[in-house]
Each structure stands twice: as C-alpha cells, then as structure tokens.
Write a protein that holds these residues in place. Structure first.
Motif, short mmCIF file in Angstrom:
data_model
loop_
_atom_site.label_atom_id
_atom_site.label_comp_id
_atom_site.label_asym_id
_atom_site.label_seq_id
_atom_site.Cartn_x
_atom_site.Cartn_y
_atom_site.Cartn_z
N ASN A 170 0.77 -1.24 0.00
CA ASN A 170 0.00 0.00 0.00
C ASN A 170 0.80 1.29 0.00
O ASN A 170 0.34 2.30 0.52
N LYS A 171 1.99 1.29 -0.55
CA LYS A 171 2.74 2.55 -0.70
C LYS A 171 2.42 3.11 -2.09
O LYS A 171 2.33 2.36 -3.07
N LYS A 172 2.27 4.42 -2.12
CA LYS A 172 1.89 5.09 -3.37
C LYS A 172 3.13 5.66 -4.05
O LYS A 172 3.93 6.34 -3.39
N ILE A 173 3.27 5.38 -5.35
CA ILE A 173 4.50 5.76 -6.05
C ILE A 173 4.18 6.48 -7.35
O ILE A 173 3.31 6.05 -8.12
N TYR A 174 4.91 7.59 -7.59
CA TYR A 174 4.81 8.27 -8.88
C TYR A 174 5.93 7.75 -9.77
O TYR A 174 7.09 7.72 -9.34
N ILE A 175 5.60 7.36 -10.99
CA ILE A 175 6.66 6.96 -11.92
C ILE A 175 6.50 7.70 -13.24
O ILE A 175 5.39 8.08 -13.61
#
Ligand code: 5AD
Ligand code: SF4
Length: 410
Positions: A375-380
């Motif tokens: 549940n970690k949110k990541i921008y790629i």
C-alpha cells in the motif's frame, strides 16, 4: 464504503437511458449528495452544501444522514426532492423519477447487479452493517445489523470484474474478519477468491483487532495475491478508554496481534485509526495512546477528534474534553505519526517492488501513479499506456504525504 456506494449509484444512473452525468453542479438538474454520519463535522459540511444548492436544484440526500437525520433534513429543507437511505441505493434510478423518502431497512444484502465501467481497481462490498456497537459509533444505527453476502455471489462479481480487465479488488466491510457465509469464514473466502483468474491482487478493509485470527494472518502470509497490508484501527492506547469504547481488546492484546502479523508476514504494512478526546480521556490516558503509537510505529494513521453521535452509548458520557484540548491531542499524534511514517519510508528507499499502475498523476504531466502490495503510493515517469499493468519499480525518493518517486527497473 461511501466511495463504493457512490460508484454503485453512478453506475445505475449512467446505465439508465434517461440520464446523463453533468460536468459540474451548475450543469446538473439533479444533485445526489452521498453523505457520511461518522463524525459531526461531515454532517455539518453536508448541511451547508445542501443549503447552497437547494434553491436552484433538485437535491437528493443519500446515505447515512438520510438514515440518521431524516427529520432534521425535512424540517430544515422542506424543498428536498428525495431522501435515499443506506438500504435503498439500488433503487436510485426510480427515486430520481419519483422523489420522496426511502429509508426502510431492506431484507436482503447488496445485489450483484452492479454494472461498472472498465477499471484497473475496484471496490466490492462483501458484507454490510455492523454488530459491534463501539460506544462512540453511529454505523450500526445507520447501516443496520451485519449481513454477509454469499461467497458465490462475491466470486461471480469478481470474475465479471476480471473479464473487464480489473486487476485489483478491495473487499469492503465494517469488520471483514467476521465475514460468515453459512460457516465459510473470511480466511476461507480469501482462499477461494485467490483462484479467480486475472485478478492479481486482493485487498480488504477494515479489520477489527478483536476478530483478527492466526488463520487470517497465515492465509495472507501464504498467498501472493493477498496484499501485505492490514488496516487495524486501535482507537486508543488506554485500557480504561478501550473498555469504555466497548472495543473488546486491551492495548497489550493489540500490541501482540501486530507483533504476530509482523513476525509472520515480512514487509507487511500496518495502518490504524486513532480517536482522541473520548469522554473522560485524561492526559494520562492520552499519553498511553501516544506511547502505543510511538512503540508500534504504524506505517500510517488516520487520527480523529471525538464528536458525540446521537443515539450512541457514549452520548450519555457527556463530551468533557474541551475542543482546544482535543485539537492539541490531535496535532500531537499527527506530528508524531508524520515523523514515524517518514522514518519508515526512508528505510524503504532503494527497495524494488512489484507495483500496479492504476492511473495518471492528477497534477504532474508525464507521470503515472502506482501502488505496492503493502500500500505505498508511487509516482513513476510514464504515459497512460502503462495503466493497467504491473512493473518492477525501485523507490528512489520520498515525496509529500508518504508517497514516493520510483523508477521502473528492467
Ligand atoms: N467521533 C470521531 N471519530 C469517530 N470515528 C467513529 N466514530 C467517531 C466519532 N463519534 C472514527 C473511528 C473509526 C473511523 C472510521 O472514524 O476512529 O475507526
Ligand atoms: Fe463502528 Fe465499531 Fe462497527 Fe467499526 S466496528 S463500524 S467503529 S461500531
């Protein structure tokens, strides 16, 4: 749960040939406001929203406030077009046509007939209502007694979702651990659902600590598709307050459950809800909550100020923690948790995770959003073609609000 109910109403309405979704309030003939009663503040905001729109529009109030404040709503806004309670979402199409008040409790549970568009991630309610009667909580009064949907129905709905390209489902319930379909418990349901082809990930919330079993922990530990994340509301670290809240566990029992989860599921994330300013909460009680938050080191926490809910048991206890003090306690835990989340997330930098890319970044062009199983949110970096696929991604930098910048690794 509210987001899901709004989705269900939207899907029913959009399927109905008579209706079209407006871009904004100004362009709408009818406004449906789906409401929450869990805290007073949410109700106040809804009342002021209704006040702003009632003169120009047909306003429909749906959801928990329709159940809990029917009389007040009618009195304050005699022009309200319709009131749709929590048992009547499925009838929204008809109700838009005829208006009126619809709040009677239905016999059955949610029907499977939810039509939805193509989605990478979807919510699905596996049960409704709650039997726990935590003394501060209005949910059992506005959503009724706990009822589980059948496993057959749930599986069928998830298979339908998988056919449309959905990769991740979140199973919803006020207390998913007490799911029971004629003896089939929650871990057994999960073991059944991991067999649905096409679904890559299964999440669930919310878990009540008192019903969190070794069986559930072991099931989550042993299936790749089951996301390594538990949302486990603690509410307070004081045994005395937990008892007054009718939570049915002690702070020690809670700590032991979290230890067990972490022992058996490496890399798991644990998040929580904290309620400050419950009637009679002393500085010493509050410090026990702060100690628990400090010791456990949650990945994240939602922190709330207590507000009296009419009809609940805690209503009779008064509301004796002054507003200013509640705010101080809220900010104290917020600050503490922010530091803890930052520390935890900094330690994760450099790790590589399998992530699901689920949408465009709302703010930054050329970036997409993804989540890890825990549940970690990541921008790629990337374009919309990436949405709906899984990638291996390295966490390279922390970003605001507990999010990360990540890089796809080959
Ligand atoms: N006041 C403030 N917060 C509340 N919650 C539930 N009832 C109340 C209330 N009366 C919080 C609890 C719960 C979350 C969904 O909302 O922390 O876990
Ligand atoms: Fe409310 Fe307690 Fe039920 Fe959660 S478990 S919905 S806090 S009564």
């Amino acid at each position: 749960m509210n987001e899901y109910d709004s989705e269900r109403m939207a899907s029913i309405i959009s399927e109905d040939a008579g209706f079209e979704t407006a871009r904004d309030e100004a362009g709408a003939d009818v406004i449906i406001l789906n409401t929450c009663s869990v805290r007073k503040h949410a109700e106040e905001r809804a009342m002021s929203y209704i006040g702003r729109h009632i003169k120009d529009k047909k306003v429909i109030v749906a959801g928990c406030m329709a159940q809990s404040m029917k009389k007040e709503l009618k009195k304050q806004f005699p022009r309200l077009y319709a009131i749709v309670g929590t048992f009547k979402f499925g009838e929204i199409g008809e109700i838009i046509r005829k208006g009126g008040i619809h709040t009677e409790e239905a016999k059955g549970v949610y029907s499977v007939d939810v039509r939805r568009g193509k989605k990478v991630r979807a919510f699905i309610a596996i049960m409704q209502g709650c039997d726990n009667f935590c003394s501060y909580c209005i949910v059992p009064f506005v959503r009724g007694r706990e009822k589980s949907r059948t496993a057959v129905e749930i599986k069928k709905e998830i298979m339908e979702l998988a056919k449309t390209g959905c990769l991740e489902v979140t199973l919803l319930g006020q207390n998913v651990n007490s799911y029971n379909d004629n003896g089939m418990n929650f871990p057994a349901l999960l073991r059944e659902l991991v067999n649905v082809e096409g679904i890559e990930r299964i999440r669930f919330m919310t878990s009540h600590p008192k019903d969190l079993t070794d069986g559930l922990i072991d099931t989550v530990a042993s299936h790749e598709k089951l996301c390594k994340h538990f949302h486990l509301p603690v509410q307070s670290g004081s045994g005395r307050i937990l008892e007054l809240m009718n939570r049915k566990y002690t702070a020690d029992e809670y700590r032991q459950k979290v230890s067990k989860i972490r022992e058996r599921i490496p890399g798991v994330s644990v998040t929580t809800d904290v309620l400050v300013g419950f009637p009679g909460e002393t500085e010493a009680d509050f410090m026990e909550t702060a100690d628990l938050v400090r010791d456990i080191m949650f990945d994240d926490a939602y922190i709330f100020k207590y507000s009296v809910r009419p009809g609940t048991k805690a209503e009779s206890l008064g509301d004796d923690v002054p507003e200013k003090e509640k705010l101080r306690r809220l900010n104290y835990i917020l600050d503490l948790q922010k530091k803890i989340s930052e520390d935890i997330n900094n330690k994760l930098l450099g790790n590589v995770y399998k992530v699901l890319c689920y949408g465009k970044s709302p703010k930054n062009k050329g970036e997409v959003l993804a989540t890890t199983g825990n549940n970690k949110k990541i921008y790629i970096k990337g374009e919309k073609e990436m949405i709906g696929a899984l990638f291996m991604v390295k966490l390279v930098e922390p970003r605001g609000g507990g999010t990360f910048t990540g890089e796809v690794v080959k």
